[in-house]
Write a protein that holds these residues in place. Structure first.
Motif, PDB file in Angstrom:
ATOM      1  N   UNK A  46      36.975  18.468 -14.926  1.00 18.42           N
ATOM      2  CA  UNK A  46      37.494  17.145 -15.263  1.00 18.42           C
ATOM      3  C   UNK A  46      38.908  16.955 -14.717  1.00 18.42           C
ATOM      4  N   UNK A  47      39.749  17.981 -14.829  1.00 23.44           N
ATOM      5  CA  UNK A  47      41.088  17.891 -14.253  1.00 23.44           C
ATOM      6  C   UNK A  47      41.009  17.643 -12.753  1.00 23.44           C
ATOM      7  N   UNK A  79      52.788  10.500  -7.915  1.00 25.17           N
ATOM      8  CA  UNK A  79      52.431  10.084  -9.273  1.00 25.17           C
ATOM      9  C   UNK A  79      52.003  11.243 -10.160  1.00 25.17           C
ATOM     10  N   UNK A  80      51.364  12.256  -9.543  1.00 34.38           N
ATOM     11  CA  UNK A  80      50.695  13.286 -10.329  1.00 34.38           C
ATOM     12  C   UNK A  80      50.992  14.683  -9.796  1.00 34.38           C
ATOM     13  N   UNK A  81      51.357  15.573 -10.700  1.00 33.23           N
ATOM     14  CA  UNK A  81      51.524  16.982 -10.361  1.00 33.23           C
ATOM     15  C   UNK A  81      50.420  17.804 -10.988  1.00 33.23           C
ATOM     16  N   UNK A  82      50.176  18.989 -10.419  1.00 35.23           N
ATOM     17  CA  UNK A  82      49.093  19.848 -10.904  1.00 35.23           C
ATOM     18  C   UNK A  82      49.609  21.284 -10.924  1.00 35.23           C
ATOM     19  N   UNK A  83      49.619  21.893 -12.110  1.00 35.66           N
ATOM     20  CA  UNK A  83      50.004  23.297 -12.250  1.00 35.66           C
ATOM     21  C   UNK A  83      48.731  24.098 -12.472  1.00 35.66           C
ATOM     22  N   UNK A  84      48.344  24.874 -11.461  1.00 32.91           N
ATOM     23  CA  UNK A  84      47.110  25.641 -11.522  1.00 32.91           C
ATOM     24  C   UNK A  84      47.295  26.909 -12.360  1.00 32.91           C
ATOM     25  N   UNK A 150      56.443  27.325 -11.137  1.00 38.09           N
ATOM     26  CA  UNK A 150      55.471  26.305 -10.745  1.00 38.09           C
ATOM     27  C   UNK A 150      55.664  25.012 -11.533  1.00 38.09           C
ATOM     28  N   UNK A 151      56.024  25.139 -12.801  1.00 34.52           N
ATOM     29  CA  UNK A 151      56.325  23.941 -13.596  1.00 34.52           C
ATOM     30  C   UNK A 151      57.550  23.246 -13.027  1.00 34.52           C
ATOM     31  N   UNK A 152      58.564  24.034 -12.660  1.00 31.38           N
ATOM     32  CA  UNK A 152      59.775  23.454 -12.061  1.00 31.38           C
ATOM     33  C   UNK A 152      59.438  22.758 -10.743  1.00 31.38           C
ATOM     34  N   UNK A 153      58.583  23.382  -9.923  1.00 30.16           N
ATOM     35  CA  UNK A 153      58.192  22.765  -8.654  1.00 30.16           C
ATOM     36  C   UNK A 153      57.507  21.422  -8.893  1.00 30.16           C
ATOM     37  N   UNK A 154      56.642  21.383  -9.898  1.00 26.56           N
ATOM     38  CA  UNK A 154      55.933  20.144 -10.202  1.00 26.56           C
ATOM     39  C   UNK A 154      56.898  19.067 -10.691  1.00 26.56           C
ATOM     40  N   UNK A 155      57.873  19.450 -11.517  1.00 34.19           N
ATOM     41  CA  UNK A 155      58.874  18.484 -11.976  1.00 34.19           C
ATOM     42  C   UNK A 155      59.699  17.954 -10.812  1.00 34.19           C
ATOM     43  N   UNK A 156      59.854  18.774  -9.780  1.00 36.32           N
ATOM     44  CA  UNK A 156      60.604  18.365  -8.596  1.00 36.32           C
ATOM     45  C   UNK A 156      59.908  17.217  -7.861  1.00 36.32           C
ATOM     46  N   UNK A 165      46.266  23.461 -15.950  1.00 32.68           N
ATOM     47  CA  UNK A 165      45.018  24.197 -16.173  1.00 32.68           C
ATOM     48  C   UNK A 165      45.348  25.540 -16.812  1.00 32.68           C
ATOM     49  N   UNK A 166      45.069  25.658 -18.091  1.00 31.00           N
ATOM     50  CA  UNK A 166      45.336  26.884 -18.853  1.00 31.00           C
ATOM     51  C   UNK A 166      46.762  27.391 -18.623  1.00 31.00           C
ATOM     52  N   UNK A 167      47.781  26.604 -18.977  1.00 30.50           N
ATOM     53  CA  UNK A 167      49.164  26.974 -18.643  1.00 30.50           C
ATOM     54  C   UNK A 167      49.682  28.221 -19.339  1.00 30.50           C
ATOM     55  N   UNK A 168      49.004  28.667 -20.407  1.00 28.46           N
ATOM     56  CA  UNK A 168      49.506  29.837 -21.138  1.00 28.46           C
ATOM     57  C   UNK A 168      48.562  31.025 -21.080  1.00 28.46           C
TER      58      UNK A 168
END
Length: 262
Positions: A46-47, A79-84, A150-156, A165-168
């Motif tokens: 779905x993601x 518009x959209x970031x994705x953290x795999x 990767x979260x920082x890259x997406x915020x950039x 997707x399963x961030x933890x």
């Protein structure tokens, strides 16, 4: 108010294997939506459909009121970031260089990142408490540190929507708590967060909405207080689930646990 993400009657199949069936989901700006369900139920699929990585066979997905299929890759990245779940860098970039890659959607053709882009990337790392990783090679840092990079890259990218997707899933207890704290801050800043998780207890720490997906489709969708029930959790995971309330210093904390018969 118009949803920032609207999923209408979406179905998807891998060859002859049906994974998503008539999925309907509206998500509004600044909401955090957790997708819960067993392995293979279609959470990551779905993601990927929302991200247009996978082309849906039926239905429609609108991002900011526009069909996701009409966006170019660059437009969608703004518009959209994705953290795999996992990411392996092919070259030993520094962590700052990896974060700065998030500026790519905002650069012109053949344009290199500017000094301002580098400063912006560093400021995000500093905000997330990982500025000390800036000069370290991404390939040499821990799994938890990579996830934060990767979260920082997406915020950039400065997106309005971030998919996780399963961030933890590969993090230790401390880094799990840190990532959940960051996700909550993102929502408070007006960023829409859509995440999959194997940990139902994390939902109570994030608030907003939850969508429970079983093998035959959605089991329940709504606000956490309405959907996080023993009945829905048991139906979703195929095991009896009990919910417990713990009171400490006048504050109620909830958690759930499966009941297995030995």
């Amino acid at each position: 108010m118009q949803p920032i993400v609207s999923v209408s009657n979406v179905s998807f199949a891998y060859q002859n294997k049906q994974v998503l069936r008539n999925i309907n989901l509206d998500i509004y700006e600044g909401e955090t939506v957790c997708l819960l369900g067993p392995n293979g139920c279609g959470k990551t699929t779905l993601l990927n459909c929302i991200h247009n990585t996978l082309q849906i066979q039926q239905g429609r997905i609108l991002i900011c009121g526009r069909d996701v299929k009409t966006y170019s890759i660059t437009e969608l990245a703004r518009l959209m970031g994705y953290v795999f779940q996992e990411h392996n860098a092919p070259f030993p970039y520094t962590s700052l260089e990896v974060v700065r890659m998030g500026r790519t959607p905002h650069l012109g053709f053949f344009q290199s990142p500017s000094e301002q882009d580098t400063e912006f990337a560093y400021s995000i790392m500093d905000e997330l408490g990982i500025a000390h990783l800036a000069a370290k090679r991404y390939t040499n840092i821990s799994g938890g540190e990579r996830q934060l990079v990767l979260i920082a890259r997406t915020l950039c990218q400065e997106p309005k929507i971030i998919l996780f997707d399963e961030p933890t899933s590969h993090l230790d207890y401390k880094n799990q708590a840190l990532v959940l704290h960051i996700l909550k801050k993102l929502s408070q800043r007006g960023i829409t967060v859509i995440m999959t998780s194997h940990f139902p207890n994390h939902v109570w720490n994030l608030g907003d909405k939850v969508a429970m997906i079983g093998y035959s489709g959605f089991v329940a969708m709504g606000h956490v207080e309405e959907v996080m029930t023993e009945e829905y959790l048991s139906s979703t995971y195929g095991v009896n689930v009990r919910i417990y309330d713990v009171v400490k210093n006048g504050e109620i904390k909830r958690f759930c646990s499966p009941e297995l018969e030995l």
